[in-house]
Scaffold this motif. Sequence first.
Motif, short mmCIF file in Angstrom:
data_model
loop_
_atom_site.label_atom_id
_atom_site.label_comp_id
_atom_site.label_asym_id
_atom_site.label_seq_id
_atom_site.Cartn_x
_atom_site.Cartn_y
_atom_site.Cartn_z
N MET A 1 0.85 -1.20 0.00
CA MET A 1 0.00 0.00 0.00
C MET A 1 0.87 1.23 0.00
O MET A 1 1.78 1.37 0.81
CB MET A 1 -0.92 0.00 1.21
N GLY A 2 0.61 2.12 -0.93
CA GLY A 2 1.36 3.37 -1.00
C GLY A 2 0.58 4.50 -0.38
O GLY A 2 -0.19 4.26 0.55
N ASP A 3 0.74 5.70 -0.90
CA ASP A 3 0.00 6.88 -0.45
C ASP A 3 -0.09 6.94 1.07
O ASP A 3 -1.15 6.69 1.65
CB ASP A 3 -1.42 6.86 -1.06
N PRO A 4 1.01 7.28 1.76
CA PRO A 4 1.00 7.28 3.23
C PRO A 4 -0.14 8.11 3.84
O PRO A 4 -0.70 7.74 4.87
CB PRO A 4 2.36 7.87 3.59
N TYR B 72 2.62 -3.83 7.30
CA TYR B 72 2.68 -3.07 6.05
C TYR B 72 3.21 -3.92 4.91
O TYR B 72 3.96 -4.86 5.14
CB TYR B 72 3.62 -1.86 6.24
N ASP B 73 2.86 -3.53 3.68
CA ASP B 73 3.54 -4.11 2.53
C ASP B 73 4.27 -2.99 1.78
O ASP B 73 4.15 -1.83 2.12
CB ASP B 73 2.57 -4.88 1.61
N ILE B 74 5.04 -3.38 0.80
CA ILE B 74 5.88 -2.56 -0.07
C ILE B 74 6.92 -1.68 0.63
O ILE B 74 7.60 -0.90 -0.03
CB ILE B 74 5.11 -1.75 -1.15
N ASP B 78 6.21 3.21 -0.52
CA ASP B 78 5.11 4.17 -0.45
C ASP B 78 5.63 5.60 -0.52
O ASP B 78 4.93 6.49 -1.00
CB ASP B 78 4.21 3.94 0.77
N ASN B 85 2.59 2.04 -7.51
CA ASN B 85 2.49 1.60 -6.11
C ASN B 85 1.78 2.65 -5.26
O ASN B 85 1.88 2.61 -4.04
CB ASN B 85 3.88 1.38 -5.52
N GLY B 87 2.92 5.38 -4.89
CA GLY B 87 4.06 5.99 -4.20
C GLY B 87 4.12 7.49 -4.42
O GLY B 87 3.56 8.02 -5.38
#
Lengths: 110, 354
Positions: A1-4, B72-74, B78, B85, B87
């Motif tokens: 999951m991206g976008d913190p 968490y993943d990745i 992020d 992603n 990101g």
Amino acid sequence: MGDPLGMDIPHLVASGMGGIRTAGDMVARMMYTKNMRLNDAKEYVAKKLGVTTMDLGDECIMRDLREELKIGSVTGIPGAPRGILAKMNIENILDIKINSCEKFREKLRR
Amino acid sequence: MTDYYTRMGDGRRVTMTRQQVLDDIQAGSADAADMGGIPQLNANEIEHMCDIIIDQSRVVGVEPGNEVVMTYDIGQLDFTGDNGNSGNGVDMGRLEAALLHERALGADTFELAHSDYSIKPVKPVISMEMQTMEEIQAEIIAPYFYGAMPNMGLYYAPDGPYGNPADLMREFKIEESMASSEAAAEHLARDIEFVTTRLQAAGSDGFNFDTTGSAGDADFVGTLNGVKKLRELCPETYINVGAAGESVMGIHGMMEFEGEVAAGLYPHQQAQLIAKAGANVFGAVCNTNTSRSLAWNLGRSVTFIKKAVEDSPIPVHVDMGMGVGGIPMFETPPLDAVARCNKAMVEIAKVDGV
């Protein structure tokens, strides 16, 4: 999951323990070390720290307690243990072994 | 009749009445129950979920004391990754990213990741990954994993040495297709052993297997064989196995782990095999249908995950990224939707973590 901002922050605000801001890191360790379910892990950590399970997610309790126990904090405290040093103290409090601490000890010349 | 703001599975804001929300939760739950052969949510749970969804506060949350653990993943992607992603595209070191998650974002655990986030590409750079793991472990306090997807698709042509099962099936070469899946699964298990045991030697707390089964049942079985080997060789390892979907795709169809056919397993059944392989935590998944409402998706997701939590011998951390766990499939998911799905998973499905 991206976008913190879209993931990490709303999840933290909605139900996150807060990591080393409180006692989330230690509850997580008991889940992984002993396969403890959430409530069992909270009870184990609370007992070891001498607090209630409610206190585990309370910054006002855990901020000072973490500094007193030398197990790390989210703020930069000069001279306070971080990293491996803090994890060695966590090992003693929770009565567990942490892999990075074990590897560190293996490399020490005695 | 009052209209309430809510979302669709693609994130679009829509308005629905309370009765429409209740009906969609009921329909989503019934869909999961029918697919998985599991109980639907009861009337009280549906009412509670409806109250969470129609709460008009921007962000909702659980009561103090009911917090759960976050995994968490990745990893640092992020911050550093591109929009594939979700990101931020902000280049930074992996040490800085890990410590920012620990100290600025309240992460209970975190992980190191390769930019391709798959097992296979880690092999040629394993020494670099070990060195970075050692460096970050010296400074971080929270449990710090190495994370990667088994991603068995990389073992098939044109990226890998084995024939692509889908192509072979199109040519009616069914036995060749199955043999290719089996060979790739064995290769994946060997690679998992190679990568994970070296990272454990570098002081990693453990390994996060993300989207297990994304290439179907052979991917699922190959990963569990790798997990089993890791547990044998490194008994102290923290192992997180997250699934790719609510059902294991039967691309091979007959692959077994410990005598159990993997194809078609739902989360409550996946949990049994993942625990048997030696994992400590199961990352249960239910994918989002973008054409349905948040209420329908959340009703469906919570039904699957609640049963998995009840039946699992190990803790369950539900996967709640973009497009899973009821959360809309959108690059920058709306905060109101994420918080509502989170609260419902904790309070109704009773997950151990997110």
